[in-house]
Design a protein around this motif. Sequence first.
Motif, PDB file in Angstrom:
ATOM      1  N   ARG A  15     -45.599  38.353  16.024  1.00 27.90           N
ATOM      2  CA  ARG A  15     -44.899  39.115  14.977  1.00 27.90           C
ATOM      3  C   ARG A  15     -45.226  38.566  13.600  1.00 27.90           C
ATOM      4  O   ARG A  15     -45.277  37.352  13.403  1.00 27.90           O
ATOM      5  CB  ARG A  15     -43.400  39.053  15.211  1.00 27.90           C
ATOM      6  N   GLY A  16     -45.426  39.463  12.653  1.00 29.39           N
ATOM      7  CA  GLY A  16     -45.694  39.061  11.291  1.00 29.39           C
ATOM      8  C   GLY A  16     -47.169  38.941  10.959  1.00 29.39           C
ATOM      9  O   GLY A  16     -47.545  38.967   9.781  1.00 29.39           O
ATOM     10  N   GLN A  17     -48.000  38.798  11.983  1.00 26.73           N
ATOM     11  CA  GLN A  17     -49.433  38.718  11.732  1.00 26.73           C
ATOM     12  C   GLN A  17     -50.001  40.101  11.411  1.00 26.73           C
ATOM     13  O   GLN A  17     -49.302  41.115  11.501  1.00 26.73           O
ATOM     14  CB  GLN A  17     -50.158  38.145  12.964  1.00 26.73           C
ATOM     15  N   PHE A  60     -46.581  57.577  10.373  1.00 27.59           N
ATOM     16  CA  PHE A  60     -46.492  56.141  10.611  1.00 27.59           C
ATOM     17  C   PHE A  60     -46.246  55.433   9.286  1.00 27.59           C
ATOM     18  O   PHE A  60     -46.637  55.918   8.233  1.00 27.59           O
ATOM     19  CB  PHE A  60     -47.783  55.618  11.255  1.00 27.59           C
ATOM     20  N   PRO A  61     -45.575  54.265   9.349  1.00 31.54           N
ATOM     21  CA  PRO A  61     -45.300  53.538   8.101  1.00 31.54           C
ATOM     22  C   PRO A  61     -46.580  53.039   7.441  1.00 31.54           C
ATOM     23  O   PRO A  61     -47.642  52.991   8.051  1.00 31.54           O
ATOM     24  CB  PRO A  61     -44.417  52.361   8.563  1.00 31.54           C
ATOM     25  N   LEU A  81     -47.058  42.710  11.797  1.00 37.11           N
ATOM     26  CA  LEU A  81     -46.866  43.264  13.131  1.00 37.11           C
ATOM     27  C   LEU A  81     -45.433  43.128  13.631  1.00 37.11           C
ATOM     28  O   LEU A  81     -44.763  42.123  13.403  1.00 37.11           O
ATOM     29  CB  LEU A  81     -47.816  42.577  14.117  1.00 37.11           C
ATOM     30  N   GLU A  82     -44.995  44.183  14.321  1.00 38.41           N
ATOM     31  CA  GLU A  82     -43.684  44.196  14.973  1.00 38.41           C
ATOM     32  C   GLU A  82     -43.898  44.354  16.480  1.00 38.41           C
ATOM     33  O   GLU A  82     -44.950  44.820  16.926  1.00 38.41           O
ATOM     34  CB  GLU A  82     -42.855  45.368  14.435  1.00 38.41           C
ATOM     35  N   THR A 109     -58.211  49.909  22.436  1.00 37.77           N
ATOM     36  CA  THR A 109     -57.899  48.493  22.230  1.00 37.77           C
ATOM     37  C   THR A 109     -56.431  48.306  22.594  1.00 37.77           C
ATOM     38  O   THR A 109     -55.560  48.975  22.044  1.00 37.77           O
ATOM     39  CB  THR A 109     -58.108  48.066  20.765  1.00 37.77           C
ATOM     40  N   ARG A 110     -56.184  47.400  23.535  1.00 40.83           N
ATOM     41  CA  ARG A 110     -54.799  47.140  23.925  1.00 40.83           C
ATOM     42  C   ARG A 110     -54.267  45.981  23.109  1.00 40.83           C
ATOM     43  O   ARG A 110     -54.749  44.853  23.230  1.00 40.83           O
ATOM     44  CB  ARG A 110     -54.680  46.834  25.410  1.00 40.83           C
ATOM     45  N   LEU A 111     -53.281  46.260  22.279  1.00 39.00           N
ATOM     46  CA  LEU A 111     -52.664  45.262  21.410  1.00 39.00           C
ATOM     47  C   LEU A 111     -51.316  44.862  21.985  1.00 39.00           C
ATOM     48  O   LEU A 111     -50.485  45.716  22.260  1.00 39.00           O
ATOM     49  CB  LEU A 111     -52.474  45.828  19.996  1.00 39.00           C
TER      50      LEU A 111
END
Lengths: 114, 112
Positions: A15-17, A60-61, A81-82, A109-111
């Motif tokens: 998170r945050g990256q 999307f934001p 990232l959340e 791409t699987r994130l």
Amino acid sequence: KAGVTQTPRYLIKTRGQQVTLSCSPISGHRSVSWYQQTPGQGLQFLFEYFSETQRNKGNFPGRFSGRQFSNSRSEMNVSTLELGDSALYLCASSLGAQLYNEQFFGPGTRLTVL
Amino acid sequence: GNSVTQMEGPVTLSEEAFLTINCTYTATGYPSLFWYVQYPGEGLQLLLKATKADDKGSNKGFEATYRKETTSFHLEKGSVQVSDSAVYFCALIIQGAQKLVFGQGTRLTINP
């Protein structure tokens, strides 16, 4: 003719990256679209680029952004990232110049956001 | 707005059974209609398409007919195989746009 390629195939972030995903379209295709696939929301349109210009945008934001290069390759970026950004991100390419063009998808791409 | 509704899954059938996956749509313009298939761990593959009313798309034994009067595009196959096990997505695109609108997907499992 080579298909749509996406790199990397898998990503793990916290998170945050921020993250950058890449898509190389089929040779000769000038339009690249991005979609997010999640179990809860299904397949949702992010944005579409044609000749280095964003032509269409989904709901999307602003953390989600993209760009297209002169060789039609495209990148999308997600900042801050959340957990909910964990998804399969699919890229599709098409000729793009006509009213309707068939879209060809890459493997995705699987994130995973931890 | 534009939307696609698919029959809920999952769907489980025996090999050689007849398959129908229902799809209906709502569109502000005149859409082209598609069925995509997603095998495990892969992206989407276009299965078939139809661009105008009464067109029938077909591929690999699958068929779907564009019915404007009922706003439907149901997917059918006469005899399914184990290799047909996948997730199937119905989708539309409005003429002039480059944005696919997808249904929620139907997971199909075929047992031998």
